[in-house]
Design an enzyme around this catalytic site. Sequence first.
Site, mmCIF file in Angstrom:
data_model
loop_
_atom_site.group_PDB
_atom_site.id
_atom_site.type_symbol
_atom_site.label_atom_id
_atom_site.label_comp_id
_atom_site.label_asym_id
_atom_site.label_seq_id
_atom_site.Cartn_x
_atom_site.Cartn_y
_atom_site.Cartn_z
ATOM 1 N N ASP A 30 0.583 -0.913 0.164
ATOM 2 C CA ASP A 30 -0.100 0.095 0.004
ATOM 3 C C ASP A 30 0.837 1.358 0.168
ATOM 4 O O ASP A 30 1.969 1.098 0.668
ATOM 5 C CB ASP A 30 -0.550 0.223 1.114
ATOM 6 C CG ASP A 30 -2.217 1.024 1.188
ATOM 7 O OD1 ASP A 30 -2.972 0.531 1.472
ATOM 8 O OD2 ASP A 30 -1.651 2.281 0.910
ATOM 9 N N ASN A 86 -12.796 -3.384 2.645
ATOM 10 C CA ASN A 86 -14.289 -2.480 2.779
ATOM 11 C C ASN A 86 -14.776 -1.541 1.764
ATOM 12 O O ASN A 86 -14.853 -2.110 0.803
ATOM 13 C CB ASN A 86 -13.707 -0.737 3.364
ATOM 14 C CG ASN A 86 -12.458 0.083 4.471
ATOM 15 O OD1 ASN A 86 -13.354 -0.957 5.153
ATOM 16 N ND2 ASN A 86 -11.282 0.686 4.616
ATOM 17 N N GLN A 93 -13.866 3.063 2.054
ATOM 18 C CA GLN A 93 -13.803 2.345 0.619
ATOM 19 C C GLN A 93 -13.292 3.729 -0.317
ATOM 20 O O GLN A 93 -14.430 4.782 -0.269
ATOM 21 C CB GLN A 93 -14.449 1.471 -0.243
ATOM 22 C CG GLN A 93 -13.952 1.229 -1.593
ATOM 23 C CD GLN A 93 -15.106 -0.335 -2.347
ATOM 24 O OE1 GLN A 93 -15.817 -0.310 -2.181
ATOM 25 N NE2 GLN A 93 -14.262 -0.830 -2.899
ATOM 26 N N HIS A 99 -10.671 -4.741 -2.651
ATOM 27 C CA HIS A 99 -9.513 -5.496 -2.484
ATOM 28 C C HIS A 99 -9.043 -5.532 -0.692
ATOM 29 O O HIS A 99 -10.754 -4.855 0.088
ATOM 30 C CB HIS A 99 -8.378 -3.782 -2.543
ATOM 31 C CG HIS A 99 -8.654 -2.738 -2.210
ATOM 32 N ND1 HIS A 99 -9.889 -2.146 -2.358
ATOM 33 C CD2 HIS A 99 -8.901 -2.193 -0.629
ATOM 34 C CE1 HIS A 99 -9.837 -0.866 -1.969
ATOM 35 N NE2 HIS A 99 -9.670 -0.995 -0.906
ATOM 36 N N HIS A 101 -7.166 -5.459 2.503
ATOM 37 C CA HIS A 101 -6.050 -4.764 3.274
ATOM 38 C C HIS A 101 -5.132 -6.137 4.305
ATOM 39 O O HIS A 101 -5.877 -6.286 4.568
ATOM 40 C CB HIS A 101 -5.908 -3.697 4.090
ATOM 41 C CG HIS A 101 -6.576 -2.669 3.571
ATOM 42 N ND1 HIS A 101 -6.330 -1.764 3.677
ATOM 43 C CD2 HIS A 101 -8.186 -2.341 3.051
ATOM 44 C CE1 HIS A 101 -6.512 -0.654 2.916
ATOM 45 N NE2 HIS A 101 -7.820 -1.143 2.423
HETATM 46 P P1 5GP Z 1 -9.671 1.736 0.388
HETATM 47 O O1 5GP Z 1 -9.489 2.754 2.043
HETATM 48 O O2 5GP Z 1 -10.394 1.595 -0.612
HETATM 49 O O3 5GP Z 1 -10.204 0.321 1.339
HETATM 50 O O4 5GP Z 1 -8.206 1.376 0.714
HETATM 51 C C1 5GP Z 1 -7.820 1.935 -0.857
HETATM 52 C C2 5GP Z 1 -5.713 1.657 -0.690
HETATM 53 O O5 5GP Z 1 -4.940 1.754 -1.512
HETATM 54 C C3 5GP Z 1 -5.335 3.095 0.245
HETATM 55 O O6 5GP Z 1 -4.862 2.343 2.066
HETATM 56 C C4 5GP Z 1 -4.528 4.299 -0.441
HETATM 57 O O7 5GP Z 1 -3.999 3.970 0.292
HETATM 58 C C5 5GP Z 1 -4.199 2.998 -2.038
HETATM 59 N N1 5GP Z 1 -3.874 3.408 -2.378
HETATM 60 C C6 5GP Z 1 -4.077 4.079 -3.027
HETATM 61 N N2 5GP Z 1 -4.414 4.322 -4.553
HETATM 62 C C7 5GP Z 1 -3.319 3.423 -4.565
HETATM 63 C C8 5GP Z 1 -2.045 3.371 -5.906
HETATM 64 O O8 5GP Z 1 -1.917 3.872 -6.262
HETATM 65 N N3 5GP Z 1 -0.760 2.307 -5.454
HETATM 66 C C9 5GP Z 1 -0.516 1.625 -4.201
HETATM 67 N N4 5GP Z 1 0.310 0.996 -4.118
HETATM 68 N N5 5GP Z 1 -1.772 2.239 -3.280
HETATM 69 C C10 5GP Z 1 -2.556 2.723 -3.561
#
Ligand code: 5GP
Length: 134
Positions: A30, A86, A93, A99, A101
């Site tokens: 991440d 999420n 999300q 995805h 985590h």
């Molecule tokens: P969500 O909030 O949707 O559950 O998690 C999205 C996650 O993706 C976040 O922890 C954020 O830091 C990560 N993230 C967002 N864009 C990118 C990216 O371009 N590359 C990587 N490696 N992680 C990303």
Amino acid sequence: MDNCIFCKIANGEIPAATLYEDDDFRVILDLGPASKGHALILPKAHAANIYEISDEMAAKAMILAKKMATKMTDALKCDGFNIVQNNGEPAGQTVFHFHMHLIPRYKGDKVGITWEPGTLTDEVKKEILEKLKN
Ligand code: 5GP
Ligand code: ZN
């Protein structure tokens, strides 16, 4: 999905720090880690969330989460592990490609995956059981 960043990362069109890859998944670090080693399991096939992902891919994702948690705990010597997934904006999300985590936890870390416990009232318990009990 043409404009989905996680489709592009999962399928190798955009580079990412990859810990694991197979025909169905890529596991990446991440970019904004909650802790050292915070990684994401990305299916290569687009599904926005838990409601859209196929049973087969959901099952495979959970099996992979177990494998990664074991491997990462061993390699990173973490003291615990959160698996977080999420769905929808109110649930946190921000990227609308399913995805999971993988969050290594270390004694005394400041990662906040907690909530204030409420109270389960008899009224609400009855309502929910009526709606959901099979
Ligand atoms: P969500 O909030 O949707 O559950 O998690 C999205 C996650 O993706 C976040 O922890 C954020 O830091 C990560 N993230 C967002 N864009 C990118 C990216 O371009 N590359 C990587 N490696 N992680 C990303
Ligand atoms: Zn996607």
